[in-house]
Structures are given as C-alpha cells and as structure tokens.
Design a protein around this motif. Structure first.
Motif, short mmCIF file in Angstrom:
data_model
loop_
_atom_site.label_atom_id
_atom_site.label_comp_id
_atom_site.label_asym_id
_atom_site.label_seq_id
_atom_site.Cartn_x
_atom_site.Cartn_y
_atom_site.Cartn_z
N LEU A 154 106.09 1.45 -5.03
CA LEU A 154 107.47 1.39 -5.42
C LEU A 154 107.96 2.61 -4.55
N PHE A 155 107.14 3.60 -4.62
CA PHE A 155 107.77 5.01 -3.97
C PHE A 155 106.99 5.32 -2.83
N GLY A 156 105.64 5.01 -2.77
CA GLY A 156 104.78 5.14 -1.64
C GLY A 156 103.67 6.33 -1.73
N ARG A 157 103.19 6.96 -0.48
CA ARG A 157 102.60 7.69 -0.67
C ARG A 157 102.83 9.03 -1.65
N ASN A 158 101.86 9.80 -2.19
CA ASN A 158 101.84 11.12 -2.67
C ASN A 158 102.64 10.76 -4.08
N SER A 159 102.71 9.92 -4.54
CA SER A 159 103.13 9.55 -5.93
C SER A 159 102.08 8.97 -6.79
N ALA A 160 100.87 9.42 -6.81
CA ALA A 160 99.95 8.91 -7.44
C ALA A 160 100.00 9.13 -9.00
N ALA A 161 100.80 10.26 -9.21
CA ALA A 161 100.64 10.67 -10.95
C ALA A 161 101.97 10.16 -11.23
N PHE A 567 105.24 -5.52 -22.45
CA PHE A 567 104.87 -5.65 -20.92
C PHE A 567 103.28 -5.06 -20.73
N ALA A 568 102.74 -5.36 -19.72
CA ALA A 568 101.44 -5.04 -19.54
C ALA A 568 101.42 -4.84 -17.93
N SER A 569 100.89 -3.91 -17.42
CA SER A 569 100.92 -3.73 -15.99
C SER A 569 99.41 -3.17 -15.56
N TYR A 570 99.13 -3.35 -14.05
CA TYR A 570 98.08 -2.74 -13.25
C TYR A 570 98.83 -2.31 -12.15
N ALA A 571 98.50 -1.06 -11.80
CA ALA A 571 99.09 -0.32 -10.85
C ALA A 571 97.97 0.62 -10.31
N LYS A 572 98.09 0.81 -8.73
CA LYS A 572 97.51 1.63 -8.23
C LYS A 572 98.37 2.85 -7.28
N GLY A 573 97.94 4.01 -6.92
CA GLY A 573 98.80 5.09 -6.53
C GLY A 573 97.74 5.58 -5.44
N TYR A 574 98.31 6.38 -4.45
CA TYR A 574 97.70 6.85 -3.21
C TYR A 574 98.26 8.05 -2.78
N LYS A 575 97.39 9.07 -2.42
CA LYS A 575 97.76 10.49 -1.98
C LYS A 575 96.96 10.70 -0.70
#
Length: 815
Positions: A154-161, A567-575
C-alpha cells in the motif's frame, strides 16, 4: 529468568488473553441479540490506511489514530512528543535533523544518506525523503495514522516496519481564523495562526504558520550558557481550485526552518584538572551520576539547523466509474548538525562531529480508485528521484590527536616535540593547539519505479477477500571521497620547522604527520570500486547497484456482526539496499519482512465500548544495523559499520476505548512483543543468535477525560494520560553500544513511565479556549543511551537524558 519474573509475565499474558476472550464473548452476545434503539452513537473515524477513505473499524490493519484534539491534549509540537502514548512506536528525536523511527522493534539506526529508513513517513501521501525531513513541526494537522506492520503493497518501499501517515487540513468553503498561544516553563513560547479564506465557490486559500521557541534545559557549568535551546518556525499555504464539478486541484507550499542548539553531551567520566587525564581504558565502575553531574560542552559553533521547502500539486478527476488522482511533489532541504562528542571542555579531549546534508527529491504518482460490482480497487504507478549530498566532518585539536595516540600506545609526538625541543630552545612555534579536521564526503543519486494494485472483493455481505501487489525497482549510485586531513596551521608550522632543520634533528618530517585517525581507511586500500579505481585517500570511489522487489498482501475479513470484524492477513515489506556512508566501498542488499497477523475490531455502541486486538508474527531478513566497532579496516579508532542480521518476533496489540457516559471516557493501548535475533554474528565474533535484540517486551498507555458542563458558561475538560515502556532486554553486545546496562549510579534501558495532565475551559460559543498542562508530572527522567564514540581514544563517555517535567498554559481563539 527467576520464578517471580516468570509469574509476572504469565499473569500479564493471562490478562491479555482474558481481555481477548471477553471481547470474543461480547462479540458472540452481540451477534445473537440486536442492540436497543436507545443505544448511543459512536464517532466514525475515517482513515486512508488502505489508500481509500474508510471507517477505521472496517480496515483489517492494526493502526492507531491520533486526532488534532489528541495532539492538543498532549501539547505536542512534533512526533517526538507523542510516541510514548502509541505502544509499538518509538521516535528518537534528540537530534531533530537525524531522528530515528521504530515500529514493532524495527528501525534503521544509520544516519547516512546511503541508507533508507525502515519506517515510512508520509505527509498528505508524499514520502518524506530521508530522516532530515521527517520530524517537522505540527501545523494544521487533521490526524496521524500510525500503521503497524509491513506496508510494502500500500505504501511502497521503506515501509517494512510500518508507516506514519500525517494528514493536514485542506482549504474549505468556510471562512476560518484561529490563533493559538502556548507559554510555559523554560520560557516556552509557541504561536500558531490559521486563516482559511474562500475566494468564491471554486477557489479557497488556507494559510498556516507556527513559531516554537524554548530556552535550554541545561546550563553549562563553565560558561553559564543555556544548552539544549529550541527554535523553529514553519509556514504553509494551500490553494484549492475546483476547475470543473469533477476536477479539483490543490497546490501546497511549505517552508520549515530550524535553528537551535545541538543536543548536549552530558559527561559521566571524572576528568581531573589539567593536565590530568581520565582513566584509560575507561573505568565503568566510576561513572558519574548524570542526573547531578555538571555539564561542560565546548563544541565550536554549537548548532542544529534545517531549511526546507516543498511544493505539492494534487489533482483529482472523477470519471464516474472511477477517480484518477495525480500527486506531484518537489522537496529540497539543507541541514547542519554540529555536536559535542566528548562531554568535556578540555582541549586535549576535544572532539566534535558535524553532519551537513543537502537533499533534493521529486515524486510523481498516478492512482486510480473505483468500485466495479463487488470489487473495490486501486491501481497506480509512481516515480521517485533523489539527489543527496552528505559531508561527515570530524574536528579535533592536535592536543586531542596527541591524547588518542598516547592512549593507543603510539606515542605522543606533538607534546614531545613541543616540550623537549621547541619550548626548551625558545622557538616560537607549537604543534599543540592546532585544528585537525577529517572529512568523508558522500553523494548519492537514487531512483525508484513502482507499479501497484490492491483489490477488495466483497464475496458476501459478511466476507471480503483482499489481494494486492507492488513491484518496485530501485537504482542507486553512491560515492565516497575521503581526502587527507585538513590542518593548515599545523602544516605551516611543520613546513617552517622543516625548513629550519629542526624536524630533522628529531628524525621527523612533515609527511609523518599526514595521516587520518578517524577516517583511517588504509585497511581498505586496493578494494575495487565501480568507477574503475580502488579505495585510496583523495580518490572518489563510486558504486552502482539496483534492486527489485515484489511485495504482496492477502487479507480475509469476516463481519461477525455489523460492528464486529475478524481478519487475518499475510503481508510483505521491502527496504531498498544501500551503502554505509562512512565505510568506503561498502554495500548491502535489500531487507524484507514477512508478517502474519490476525485480529478483531469491535464496537458496542450501547456500552460506549471499542475493543480492537491482534496477534502478529514476523521474520525480518537481512536487517542492516549501524554498530560502533573498534579495530575495523586496520583502524584503532571506533567506527560505525553496518552489520547484518535476521530477526523474528511475535506479539499482541490491544486497544480499548470506553465512554460510560457522554461526559466521561477512557482509553487503553497495550503491546507485547518478543523480538529475537534469528541469525547474527557481530564483526567482533559474538554470536547473538537466539538473543533478544534489546526491544522491551511490554509497552502500554492509558488515560481518560471528563467534561464538566458549566450550564451556559461553557465547559471544562480534564484529561490525564500515562505511558509505560518496559526495560530493554540486554544481550552480549548491549554494553558496547550503550543501549542496555546497569552501573553503580544509573541504568541504561530501564523501564520508563510518563504522566501528562491537562485542563482547559471552552466558552459556550466555542470561540475561546484557555487551558493549562503539565508534561511528565512526576518528573521521571531516564538515560536515553551512552555514547561511546570517544571512549576508545580519550576515555570519555557521555549520555543523553529524557526531558524533565514541563508545565505551561495556552490560549486559543477561533473565529
């Protein structure tokens, strides 16, 4: 762990489990019987955490929202004033131009422009490039959304935390004018003014300005000068133009200036009168109590400054079946931060660092949102371009270098020549007393491209499925230039002594004094760079790299009842990967986090109750952390290097709000988290795998407010808030990093508590408001950390302290 500690932790876990069971039990009861017609209505909070405007209680993400009223209640000037009351969020704001954000135990500790943050800061949807522009004054804020867990889709790079999304008020069709004044202890002065002017039915202008000043909270024991003064101001202007009934444009300009003292260094080492030297190696058992130690700082040109300008253009057009939005932003800022790094006023121990940055960035995003049958969707693409310059300067005197060389067992050449040659023979020249500067100069060009899509499929009235994905490509070019040390007065003296034949008498030459002590990169000599050179003094080394990433998220949510969402979710983040700005030819790969989460969001209007809870588990791979390490690259001086680790964590978030009456309300927020190193071996060979990372297990905040109706004479609102953060969990490296240790006179990393209270009267018309507040009522103060940057050379350690109790009064007029 002792039995009592285990028992307390078990009891606390049982308490959380019981709260969750109560919530589920109430949910079941609510599902079986309809609420009575007389139930009270609960306010609907709108958020944009999913890049659409939605009811907070219908968003299957763990987040906490702070309204403008909440910021006023806390007398908050910036993000550093509110983090204690948002469990899971930590903002280190001792240096406003170099703040560090942490969510759920994840942060980027590096201050260099070669590294990106792990927490994304967004103002009206625009990413705040670099930390130098991420801690701005609060002015005309509508709300703040603290979104926990990776937000790569949803927000993109550098929002891993996670992400912090700040939304400001927009120009409206109603005339508005406000003036707020705050004054308090330490000569606190804050003034904020607002004017919203509708020009006609299509055009409106909104202007806002804020000025904030405060005297220092410390006094230099030698000079009597204040230390830790604050001074900043900001203005914002926005123009809204409804070009057509379906097209709207908002042009915003922001200017922010900060010009204040750099953070003080509170020395904790006993320094005898000159020429006596502090104990070396440092004697930790003799550390002074920083709460009553005399503060002596002699940093030259003590200052921390920032000048920022930003212009944003947001255009939206409604096509009927969907809405297209364009966001264009250009930002530039310059910062300077020169700090005392020895905590003394002795020339033979003097050392300061200066961080100078210049940054320019451009951001363009196109986003389309709409609903097609049971599908609520958003798609878009973005481009980001940034140019960053950084100069890391260190300044000392030859006296300091002489002390360091002596402590490192390398002799004391400056004092030896002065004392045994120049002074006895009456030669009017001295090697001591001359300035000595070393620089590391960096430049970075960064580009990022992204395309994303997120779709919510309403399968039934109760069941929804969400799927999203973002593709990101980062391209980076980064360079280092470490020139020879700069000491013109010393070099002139050496040249004169050489010409007179005096240096030759002691078997020395000017070349013997041409060396770097701080940025000694001799151990990297010959390491290849991408621009066809190898690492060497005075040579620009450049690296180029690119990284790509796919960040998905999948969510299933089910409405157990109209006001209860599971709710239940699976998500990945990236830096993105990057470079250590003070270690030439260094590079590291991108970081990524995988998060699993499940929770409940529930409201019970008849009881005035809201209960939200979630459990989460994440794995963070290739996390980069800055550590202060000695003996790196052949240098005897401690240097900041990047070390890589994998981490894993699990935890619980709980939020409760209860309004038993219209006049009385309470809130409570809790986070429990267990963060461990999954895989980490330090450069010094310490295996920390399986050890805690230092993150406290528990943090919570609670409070309440009561509104007293004065029957036609307005109302008085009383509020109190209390925050608690548990003790940091030490590991085998904590002491060296100064983050967690216990000494005879103080502790680092102990549990912290803060209580704030406020009372204010609002006139019946709503136009006048007068109030008073006390922050940190019980004057609880803590050591925020030990800085060991000069311990390995001069034996001088120093600390920072949290703020003391502060009180004030404020006045607000609304037209």
């Amino acid at each position: 762990m002792n039995k009592n500690s285990f028992g307390m932790k078990t009891a606390r876990l049982a308490l959380l489990t019981s709260a969750g069971m109560v919530a589920l039990g109430m949910a079941s009861a609510y599902a079986q019987e309809e609420a009575p017609d007389s139930e009270r209505k609960m306010d609907t909070v709108l958020v944009t955490a999913q890049q659409r405007e939605q009811n907070l209680q219908e968003v299957p993400i763990t987040l906490q929202v702070l309204s403008a009223d909440a910021l006023s209640t806390l007398a908050a000037d910036n993000m550093g004033d509110i983090d204690a009351f948002v469990p899971g969020l930590e903002v280190s704001d001792g240096s406003p131009t170099q703040p560090k954000y942490k969510i759920r135990g994840i942060q980027t500790s590096d201050f260099g422009v070669g590294t990106d943050p792990a927490v994304g800061i967004y103002v009206d949807g625009v990413y705040a490039a670099r930390t130098g522009a991420s801690l701005l004054a609060f002015n005309d804020v509508e709300r703040i959304e603290v979104i926990k867990g990776p937000q790569g889709t949803l927000f993109g790079r550098n929002s891993a935390a996670g992400a912090v999304s700040i939304t400001t008020r927009k120009p409206s069709d109603k005339f508005e004018a406000e003036l707020g004044v705050r004054a308090g202890e330490y000569n606190k002065q804050r003034v904020e003014a607002l004017l919203n002017l509708p020009v006609n039915d299509k055009v409106a202008i909104r202007l806002n300005g804020v000025m904030n000043k405060r005297d220092g909270i410390y006094t230099d024991a030698a000079t009597g000068q204040d230390l830790g003064r604050e001074d900043n101001w900001a203005i914002k202007g926005a123009l809204r133009w409804d070009l057509t009934p379906d097209t709207r444009a908002i042009l915003t300009y922001t200017h922010d200036e900060l010009d204040q003292d750099a953070r003080p260094a509170i020395g904790i080492v006993n320094v005898p009168d000159a020429p006596g030297q502090p104990a070396y190696p440092v004697d930790e058992t003799a550390y002074l109590n920083p709460f009553n130690a005399q503060v002596r700082n002699d940093v030259i040109n003590n200052s921390e400054a920032r000048e920022l300008d930003e212009i944003d253009l947001a255009i939206t057009h409604d096509f009927g079946s969907f809405t297209l939005a364009s966001t264009t932003a250009y930002r530039t800022f310059d910062t300077n931060n020169r700090e005392d790094e020895d905590g003394t006023n002795r020339i033979d121990l003097y050392f300061d660092t200066e961080n100078v940055e210049s940054n320019e960035s451009f951001y363009q995003e196109f986003r389309a949102t709409g609903e097609t049958g049971p599908l609520n969707w958003v798609v878009g693409a973005s481009y980001y371009d940034e140019s960053a310059d950084q100069r890391s300067n260190t300044f000392a005197y030859t006296d300091t270098i002489n002390t360091a060389l002596g402590n490192l067992g390398l002799g004391t050449p400056f004092s030896d020549i002065d004392n045994f040659v120049l002074i006895p023979f009456g030669i009017d020249a001295r090697l001591l007393g001359n300035g000595w500067r070393e620089d590391m100069i960096n430049h970075g060009d960064f580009k990022a491209y992204a395309a994303f899509a997120d779709v919510i499929w309403e399968v039934t009235d109760k069941l929804s499925l969400t799927g999203g994905v973002r593709y990101t490509k980062d391209e980076k070019s980064f360079s280092w230039l470490n020139g020879p040390r700069v000491a013109p007065e010393l070099d002139a003296t050496l040249a004169a002594l050489e010409e007179a034949g005096i240096l030759g008498l002691v078997g020395a030459s000017p070349e013997d004094f041409q060396f770097d002590l701080v940025f000694d990169m001799s151990g990297l000599a010959g390491v290849p760079c991408d621009n066809g050179v190898t690492v060497a003094e005075g040579v620009t080394c450049e690296l180029n790299d690119d990284w790509s990433n796919v960040s998905p998220r999948f969510v299933v949510d089910y409405k157990l009842a109209d006001n209860i969402l599971l709710f239940a979710s699976y998500a990945k983040g990236y830096k993105a990967g990057g470079f250590n700005s003070v270690e030439q030819a260094s590079r590291f790969n991108n970081e990524d986090v995988t998060n699993y989460e499940a929770g409940i969001k529930s409201t019970f209007p008849s009881a005035g109750l809201l209960i939200n809870a979630s459990v989460f588990q994440y794995t963070y791979n290739d996390k980069q952390a800055i550590s202060l390490v000695s003996g790196v690259n052949g240098s005897n001086v401690s240097q900041y290097v990047v070390e890589t680790s994998d981490e894993e964590a699990s935890g619980v978030d709980l939020q409760v709000e209860w309004g038993p009456t219209d006049a009385l309300s309470f809130f409570g927020n809790v986070q429990y988290i267990n963060v461990l190193y999954k895989d980490r071996v330090t450069r010094s060979g310490i295996d920390l795998s399986g050890s805690p990372t230092g993150e406290p297990e528990w943090s919570f905040a609670f409070g309440g407010q009561y509104v007293l109706d004065l029957q036609g004479n307005g109302e008085i609102e009383f509020s109190a808030s209390h925050a608690y953060t548990g003790e940091r969990r030490c590991n085998a490296e904590s002491d060296g990093q100064g983050s967690c240790a216990t000494y005879a006179s103080f502790s680092v990393g102990e549990s912290q508590e803060r209580t704030d209270i406020r009372a204010f009267w609002t006139a019946e018309s709503g136009r006048y408001q007068v109030g008073a507040f006390v922050k940190n009522v019980f004057d609880n103060r803590y050591v925020s950390g030990i800085n060991n940057i000069t311990v390995g050379t001069q034996g001088t350690a120093f600390v920072g302290l949290t703020d003391p109790q502060m009180w004030g009064v404020d006045f607000k007029y609304v037209y």
